[in-house]
Motif scaffolding. Sequence first.
Motif, PDB file in Angstrom:
ATOM      1  N   TYR A 280       0.825  -1.223   0.000  1.00 10.54           N
ATOM      2  CA  TYR A 280       0.000   0.000   0.000  1.00 10.54           C
ATOM      3  C   TYR A 280       0.857   1.269   0.000  1.00 10.54           C
ATOM      4  O   TYR A 280       1.980   1.268   0.503  1.00 10.54           O
ATOM      5  CB  TYR A 280      -0.877   0.038   1.261  1.00 10.54           C
ATOM      6  CG  TYR A 280      -1.879  -1.093   1.342  1.00 10.54           C
ATOM      7  CD1 TYR A 280      -3.130  -0.989   0.737  1.00 10.54           C
ATOM      8  CD2 TYR A 280      -1.567  -2.275   2.016  1.00 10.54           C
ATOM      9  CE1 TYR A 280      -4.049  -2.018   0.802  1.00 10.54           C
ATOM     10  CE2 TYR A 280      -2.479  -3.319   2.090  1.00 10.54           C
ATOM     11  CZ  TYR A 280      -3.720  -3.180   1.487  1.00 10.54           C
ATOM     12  OH  TYR A 280      -4.621  -4.201   1.552  1.00 10.54           O
ATOM     13  N   GLY A 281       0.282   2.332  -0.550  1.00  7.51           N
ATOM     14  CA  GLY A 281       0.805   3.687  -0.345  1.00  7.51           C
ATOM     15  C   GLY A 281       2.074   4.025  -1.093  1.00  7.51           C
ATOM     16  O   GLY A 281       2.752   4.987  -0.754  1.00  7.51           O
ATOM     17  N   GLY A 282       2.438   3.236  -2.111  1.00  5.16           N
ATOM     18  CA  GLY A 282       3.643   3.584  -2.871  1.00  5.16           C
ATOM     19  C   GLY A 282       4.886   2.851  -2.437  1.00  5.16           C
ATOM     20  O   GLY A 282       5.952   3.063  -2.998  1.00  5.16           O
ATOM     21  N   ALA A 283       4.806   2.002  -1.390  1.00  5.53           N
ATOM     22  CA  ALA A 283       5.935   1.103  -1.111  1.00  5.53           C
ATOM     23  C   ALA A 283       6.095   0.230  -2.357  1.00  5.53           C
ATOM     24  O   ALA A 283       5.111  -0.137  -2.985  1.00  5.53           O
ATOM     25  CB  ALA A 283       5.637   0.238   0.109  1.00  5.53           C
ATOM     26  N   THR A 284       7.343  -0.077  -2.740  1.00  2.52           N
ATOM     27  CA  THR A 284       7.539  -0.711  -4.045  1.00  2.52           C
ATOM     28  C   THR A 284       8.182  -2.079  -3.925  1.00  2.52           C
ATOM     29  O   THR A 284       8.797  -2.404  -2.912  1.00  2.52           O
ATOM     30  CB  THR A 284       8.441   0.170  -4.929  1.00  2.52           C
ATOM     31  OG1 THR A 284       9.686   0.377  -4.254  1.00  2.52           O
ATOM     32  CG2 THR A 284       7.786   1.504  -5.201  1.00  2.52           C
ATOM     33  N   LYS A 285       8.043  -2.870  -4.998  1.00  5.17           N
ATOM     34  CA  LYS A 285       8.648  -4.208  -5.050  1.00  5.17           C
ATOM     35  C   LYS A 285       9.749  -4.216  -6.099  1.00  5.17           C
ATOM     36  O   LYS A 285       9.550  -3.747  -7.211  1.00  5.17           O
ATOM     37  CB  LYS A 285       7.599  -5.248  -5.447  1.00  5.17           C
ATOM     38  CG  LYS A 285       6.552  -5.530  -4.397  1.00  5.17           C
ATOM     39  CD  LYS A 285       5.647  -6.638  -4.907  1.00  5.17           C
ATOM     40  CE  LYS A 285       4.410  -6.814  -4.054  1.00  5.17           C
ATOM     41  NZ  LYS A 285       3.500  -7.802  -4.618  1.00  5.17           N
ATOM     42  N   TRP A 286      10.902  -4.742  -5.731  1.00 10.54           N
ATOM     43  CA  TRP A 286      11.994  -4.935  -6.685  1.00 10.54           C
ATOM     44  C   TRP A 286      12.475  -6.372  -6.564  1.00 10.54           C
ATOM     45  O   TRP A 286      12.177  -7.069  -5.608  1.00 10.54           O
ATOM     46  CB  TRP A 286      13.167  -4.011  -6.378  1.00 10.54           C
ATOM     47  CG  TRP A 286      12.928  -2.567  -6.657  1.00 10.54           C
ATOM     48  CD1 TRP A 286      12.863  -1.555  -5.757  1.00 10.54           C
ATOM     49  CD2 TRP A 286      12.716  -1.959  -7.939  1.00 10.54           C
ATOM     50  NE1 TRP A 286      12.623  -0.363  -6.395  1.00 10.54           N
ATOM     51  CE2 TRP A 286      12.537  -0.586  -7.723  1.00 10.54           C
ATOM     52  CE3 TRP A 286      12.674  -2.461  -9.249  1.00 10.54           C
ATOM     53  CZ2 TRP A 286      12.308   0.314  -8.768  1.00 10.54           C
ATOM     54  CZ3 TRP A 286      12.448  -1.565 -10.284  1.00 10.54           C
ATOM     55  CH2 TRP A 286      12.268  -0.196 -10.039  1.00 10.54           C
ATOM     56  N   THR A 287      13.308  -6.782  -7.521  1.00 13.60           N
ATOM     57  CA  THR A 287      13.918  -8.110  -7.428  1.00 13.60           C
ATOM     58  C   THR A 287      14.931  -8.115  -6.287  1.00 13.60           C
ATOM     59  O   THR A 287      15.700  -7.167  -6.130  1.00 13.60           O
ATOM     60  CB  THR A 287      14.616  -8.456  -8.758  1.00 13.60           C
ATOM     61  OG1 THR A 287      13.637  -8.358  -9.797  1.00 13.60           O
ATOM     62  CG2 THR A 287      15.174  -9.855  -8.724  1.00 13.60           C
ATOM     63  N   PHE A 288      14.924  -9.176  -5.497  1.00 11.78           N
ATOM     64  CA  PHE A 288      15.792  -9.281  -4.322  1.00 11.78           C
ATOM     65  C   PHE A 288      17.244  -9.510  -4.746  1.00 11.78           C
ATOM     66  O   PHE A 288      17.524 -10.384  -5.546  1.00 11.78           O
ATOM     67  CB  PHE A 288      15.292 -10.439  -3.449  1.00 11.78           C
ATOM     68  CG  PHE A 288      16.108 -10.664  -2.204  1.00 11.78           C
ATOM     69  CD1 PHE A 288      16.310  -9.648  -1.294  1.00 11.78           C
ATOM     70  CD2 PHE A 288      16.661 -11.912  -1.945  1.00 11.78           C
ATOM     71  CE1 PHE A 288      17.035  -9.858  -0.136  1.00 11.78           C
ATOM     72  CE2 PHE A 288      17.401 -12.129  -0.786  1.00 11.78           C
ATOM     73  CZ  PHE A 288      17.580 -11.101   0.109  1.00 11.78           C
ATOM     74  N   GLU A 289      18.166  -8.692  -4.195  1.00 12.35           N
ATOM     75  CA  GLU A 289      19.557  -8.723  -4.640  1.00 12.35           C
ATOM     76  C   GLU A 289      20.537  -9.347  -3.650  1.00 12.35           C
ATOM     77  O   GLU A 289      21.640  -9.715  -4.035  1.00 12.35           O
ATOM     78  CB  GLU A 289      20.038  -7.287  -4.927  1.00 12.35           C
ATOM     79  CG  GLU A 289      19.272  -6.572  -6.037  1.00 12.35           C
ATOM     80  CD  GLU A 289      19.515  -7.197  -7.411  1.00 12.35           C
ATOM     81  OE1 GLU A 289      20.469  -7.991  -7.550  1.00 12.35           O
ATOM     82  OE2 GLU A 289      18.729  -6.931  -8.320  1.00 12.35           O
ATOM     83  N   ALA A 290      20.196  -9.437  -2.366  1.00  9.04           N
ATOM     84  CA  ALA A 290      21.214  -9.781  -1.356  1.00  9.04           C
ATOM     85  C   ALA A 290      21.864 -11.134  -1.625  1.00  9.04           C
ATOM     86  O   ALA A 290      23.090 -11.260  -1.555  1.00  9.04           O
ATOM     87  CB  ALA A 290      20.604  -9.766   0.036  1.00  9.04           C
ATOM     88  N   CYS A 291      21.057 -12.149  -1.944  1.00 13.55           N
ATOM     89  CA  CYS A 291      21.645 -13.475  -2.148  1.00 13.55           C
ATOM     90  C   CYS A 291      22.514 -13.516  -3.390  1.00 13.55           C
ATOM     91  O   CYS A 291      23.522 -14.207  -3.433  1.00 13.55           O
ATOM     92  CB  CYS A 291      20.551 -14.536  -2.228  1.00 13.55           C
ATOM     93  SG  CYS A 291      19.879 -14.917  -0.578  1.00 13.55           S
ATOM     94  N   ARG A 292      22.156 -12.736  -4.400  1.00 10.26           N
ATOM     95  CA  ARG A 292      22.975 -12.692  -5.602  1.00 10.26           C
ATOM     96  C   ARG A 292      24.347 -12.102  -5.278  1.00 10.26           C
ATOM     97  O   ARG A 292      25.367 -12.541  -5.797  1.00 10.26           O
ATOM     98  CB  ARG A 292      22.261 -11.824  -6.646  1.00 10.26           C
ATOM     99  CG  ARG A 292      22.860 -11.938  -8.039  1.00 10.26           C
ATOM    100  CD  ARG A 292      22.088 -11.104  -9.027  1.00 10.26           C
ATOM    101  NE  ARG A 292      20.699 -11.509  -9.160  1.00 10.26           N
ATOM    102  CZ  ARG A 292      19.798 -10.814  -9.820  1.00 10.26           C
ATOM    103  NH1 ARG A 292      20.117  -9.670 -10.392  1.00 10.26           N
ATOM    104  NH2 ARG A 292      18.547 -11.239  -9.915  1.00 10.26           N
ATOM    105  N   GLN A 293      24.385 -11.120  -4.361  1.00  9.40           N
ATOM    106  CA  GLN A 293      25.664 -10.511  -3.988  1.00  9.40           C
ATOM    107  C   GLN A 293      26.527 -11.506  -3.199  1.00  9.40           C
ATOM    108  O   GLN A 293      27.743 -11.489  -3.308  1.00  9.40           O
ATOM    109  CB  GLN A 293      25.408  -9.263  -3.129  1.00  9.40           C
ATOM    110  CG  GLN A 293      24.812  -8.109  -3.951  1.00  9.40           C
ATOM    111  CD  GLN A 293      24.199  -7.024  -3.077  1.00  9.40           C
ATOM    112  OE1 GLN A 293      24.472  -6.952  -1.889  1.00  9.40           O
ATOM    113  NE2 GLN A 293      23.359  -6.184  -3.666  1.00  9.40           N
ATOM    114  N   LEU A 294      25.866 -12.345  -2.385  1.00 10.21           N
ATOM    115  CA  LEU A 294      26.633 -13.294  -1.551  1.00 10.21           C
ATOM    116  C   LEU A 294      27.198 -14.434  -2.389  1.00 10.21           C
ATOM    117  O   LEU A 294      28.297 -14.902  -2.111  1.00 10.21           O
ATOM    118  CB  LEU A 294      25.728 -13.876  -0.466  1.00 10.21           C
ATOM    119  CG  LEU A 294      25.500 -13.014   0.778  1.00 10.21           C
ATOM    120  CD1 LEU A 294      24.499 -13.680   1.686  1.00 10.21           C
ATOM    121  CD2 LEU A 294      26.800 -12.784   1.526  1.00 10.21           C
ATOM    122  N   ASN A 295      26.423 -14.899  -3.368  1.00 15.75           N
ATOM    123  CA  ASN A 295      26.841 -16.109  -4.083  1.00 15.75           C
ATOM    124  C   ASN A 295      27.823 -15.823  -5.209  1.00 15.75           C
ATOM    125  O   ASN A 295      27.790 -14.788  -5.792  1.00 15.75           O
ATOM    126  CB  ASN A 295      25.609 -16.832  -4.662  1.00 15.75           C
ATOM    127  CG  ASN A 295      24.769 -17.387  -3.524  1.00 15.75           C
ATOM    128  OD1 ASN A 295      25.285 -17.669  -2.443  1.00 15.75           O
ATOM    129  ND2 ASN A 295      23.463 -17.538  -3.753  1.00 15.75           N
TER     130      ASN A 295
END
Length: 387
Positions: free
Chosen positions: A372-387
């Motif tokens: 709600y309210g303009g909170a947004t969804k993006w592709t999750f990056e943290a695991c890609r940075q770790l691996n």
Amino acid sequence: PGSGSAEELKSTVLQLRETVLQQKETIMNQKETIRELTAKLGRCESQSVLEAPPGEPKGGGAGRKGGFPKNTMGDLSRAPAAETLSQLGQTLQALKTRLENLEQFSRMNSSGQTGSLKDILQNKIDDLEKQVLSRVNSLEEGKFNPKNESEERGKIESTLTSLHQRISDLEKGQKDNRPPDRFQLTFPLRTNYMYAKVKKSLPEMYAFSVCMWMKSSASPGMGTPFSYAVPGQANELVLIEWGNNPMEILINDKVAKLPFVINDGKWHHICVTWTTRDGVWEAYQDGTQTGSGENLAPYHPIKPQGVLVLGQEQDTLGGGFDATQAFVGELAHFNVWDRKLSPGEVYSLATCSTKALSGNVIAWAEANIDVYGGATKWTFEACRQLN
């Protein structure tokens, strides 16, 4: 696979084209409205800054909640004018970033229609930016006394939210092909209207583990990553870092201070486990146990039939949000279990292991939450940075 992706591409382009045709006229019509409303809001602010009450002391305990005005856009009535303008600037910057992403996407899809919508949205954002600059003058004059201040402010908010929503509609094409758990939520600034809601309640629980990835550089305090309220108890289960206090976990309004240090703008994995027997709790950061304790709401089971919100602290069931307690940052892989995870299970989650479990009570999936309210969804990056 080739023909399948071609079909998806075609449907995405058609969807974007339809969005353009439906929204082009609306956007043009709203330009003038935005101009007027932003100017009015500027006058409202000049008044509210002049009449702002002196800063109130913010103690712990009961003082943590209640009693503060529920204004939005970064709690305008107490925020200095410069801070308010800076926060609006941040919102505009976030919108610009999203438009740049869309521009790359439209180039990949060679859709001229998307480009034209992007230009319209860009012009709209430029208009808003000019208004923010011109509002410095309104704030300095301080000689207006407008009525319906909150109503005007509400109109501005809904305009910004509709702009967020339009860009979100376009972004949908980008994420059709990703796995259901490969996403993160972004809360770009403190408001009392950006949040996500988990579609189902928690059951009655005699033990739990709550784990998530989060990233924030907010100061002081990153706010409330999640809150669970039940009828008669708004603080049934809450994680909050508020003001200059350390991060705390609240169970039935009882508090334990957690030894987390995470607002460095990097991704961190955190877990909190608890059992009702003796109220024993453990805290893990990035796979390692960093603290533990007991006597946190001992022999109190977590109650069912509540509302679970990400990004805001509830003062009432499903609402009563306060901008000063809002989460600012990014959040992903929020999972809940009705048992205490082992150190090995926590480590698997924090290292993005293929053995990592999903929550048996709440599992992280796009279908399980509403935003709600303009909170947004993006592709999750943290695991890609770790691996």
